[in-house]
Design a protein around this motif. Structure first.
Motif, mmCIF file in Angstrom:
data_model
loop_
_atom_site.group_PDB
_atom_site.id
_atom_site.type_symbol
_atom_site.label_atom_id
_atom_site.label_comp_id
_atom_site.label_asym_id
_atom_site.label_seq_id
_atom_site.Cartn_x
_atom_site.Cartn_y
_atom_site.Cartn_z
ATOM 1 N N LEU A 1 44.406 27.766 68.908
ATOM 2 C CA LEU A 1 45.735 27.852 69.577
ATOM 3 C C LEU A 1 46.293 29.179 69.515
ATOM 4 C CD1 LEU A 1 47.930 26.150 70.854
ATOM 5 C CD2 LEU A 1 49.020 26.088 68.678
ATOM 6 N N ILE A 2 46.746 29.767 70.366
ATOM 7 C CA ILE A 2 47.339 31.225 70.655
ATOM 8 C C ILE A 2 48.607 31.128 69.902
ATOM 9 C CG2 ILE A 2 48.383 33.041 71.857
ATOM 10 C CD1 ILE A 2 46.207 32.632 74.122
ATOM 11 N N GLY A 3 49.395 30.025 70.360
ATOM 12 C CA GLY A 3 50.485 29.572 69.495
ATOM 13 C C GLY A 3 51.680 30.541 69.249
ATOM 14 N N SER A 4 51.884 31.376 70.289
ATOM 15 C CA SER A 4 52.819 32.533 69.825
ATOM 16 C C SER A 4 54.140 31.938 70.291
ATOM 17 C CB SER A 4 52.643 33.504 71.302
ATOM 18 O OG SER A 4 53.361 34.879 70.927
ATOM 19 N N SER B 1 37.642 34.515 74.651
ATOM 20 C CA SER B 1 37.833 33.932 76.093
ATOM 21 C C SER B 1 39.202 33.382 75.736
ATOM 22 C CB SER B 1 36.704 33.257 76.460
ATOM 23 O OG SER B 1 35.479 33.768 76.507
ATOM 24 N N ILE B 2 40.068 33.331 76.855
ATOM 25 C CA ILE B 2 41.194 32.511 76.809
ATOM 26 C C ILE B 2 41.002 31.272 77.960
ATOM 27 C CG2 ILE B 2 43.533 32.726 77.503
ATOM 28 C CD1 ILE B 2 43.421 35.466 77.017
ATOM 29 N N ASP B 3 41.500 30.076 77.422
ATOM 30 C CA ASP B 3 41.578 28.823 78.227
ATOM 31 C C ASP B 3 43.218 28.873 78.524
ATOM 32 O OD1 ASP B 3 42.390 26.415 79.152
ATOM 33 O OD2 ASP B 3 41.432 25.468 77.571
ATOM 34 N N SER C 1 47.781 27.396 75.661
ATOM 35 C CA SER C 1 46.874 28.136 75.636
ATOM 36 C C SER C 1 46.013 28.618 74.327
ATOM 37 C CB SER C 1 47.243 29.808 76.124
ATOM 38 O OG SER C 1 47.840 29.636 77.377
ATOM 39 N N ARG C 2 44.597 28.557 74.457
ATOM 40 C CA ARG C 2 43.866 28.884 73.483
ATOM 41 C C ARG C 2 42.685 29.819 73.589
ATOM 42 N NH1 ARG C 2 40.935 23.364 73.219
ATOM 43 N NH2 ARG C 2 40.591 24.024 75.642
ATOM 44 N N VAL C 3 42.082 30.343 72.494
ATOM 45 C CA VAL C 3 41.131 31.440 72.539
ATOM 46 C C VAL C 3 39.981 31.025 71.522
ATOM 47 C CG1 VAL C 3 42.889 33.390 72.701
ATOM 48 C CG2 VAL C 3 42.193 32.647 70.356
ATOM 49 N N LYS C 4 38.838 31.481 71.875
ATOM 50 C CA LYS C 4 37.670 31.500 71.426
ATOM 51 C C LYS C 4 36.917 32.687 71.297
ATOM 52 C CE LYS C 4 34.415 29.066 74.533
ATOM 53 N NZ LYS C 4 33.563 28.153 74.574
ATOM 54 N N LEU C 5 35.951 32.904 70.374
ATOM 55 C CA LEU C 5 35.101 33.976 70.284
ATOM 56 C C LEU C 5 34.156 33.950 71.138
ATOM 57 C CD1 LEU C 5 35.045 36.567 68.152
ATOM 58 C CD2 LEU C 5 33.488 35.300 66.806
#
Length: 108
Positions: free
Chosen positions: A52-55, A93-95, A100-104
């Motif tokens: 989770l980006i979680g901002s 990468s961003i979903d 919104s989420r990120v992964k390496l």
């Protein structure tokens, strides 16, 4: 550059041996981040899949999120901005579908 949601814009104003400075939002808030904050992101994401980006606009953060990591360095909502910057650099990468989420990216 645009945030993952596409609603916000930011600029990389400066980078030095100590870190970089982002100008965030309409008021272009001066936001210095040490390199260590960015350099630790691959380790945070490694082996975790989507994170989770979680901002959130609070000094608190969602546990395990990119926002939680970055708030160790600066108590400001910078995770979306940093995610966009690191996506451009080929680190993650961003979903963009909510939340919104990120992964390496592979190779990191």
């Amino acid at each position: 550059m645009a945030t993952p949601s596409g609603r916000g814009r930011f600029t990389v104003a400066r980078y030095t041996a100590d870190g970089l400075v982002l100008l965030l939002g309409q008021k272009e808030a001066w936001t210095p981040l040490p390199w260590r904050a960015l350099e630790e992101v691959p380790e945070l994401l490694r082996g975790r899949g989507w994170v989770l980006i979680g901002s959130v606009y609070s000094v608190d953060a969602k546990v395990g999120s990119l926002d939680e990591h970055l708030k160790r360095f600066l108590k400001r909502a910078t995770a979306g901005w940093v995610a966009a910057l690191l996506e451009e650099a080929g680190v993650l990468s961003i979903d963009r579908s909510p939340p919104s989420r990120v992964k390496l990216q592979a190779g990191w």
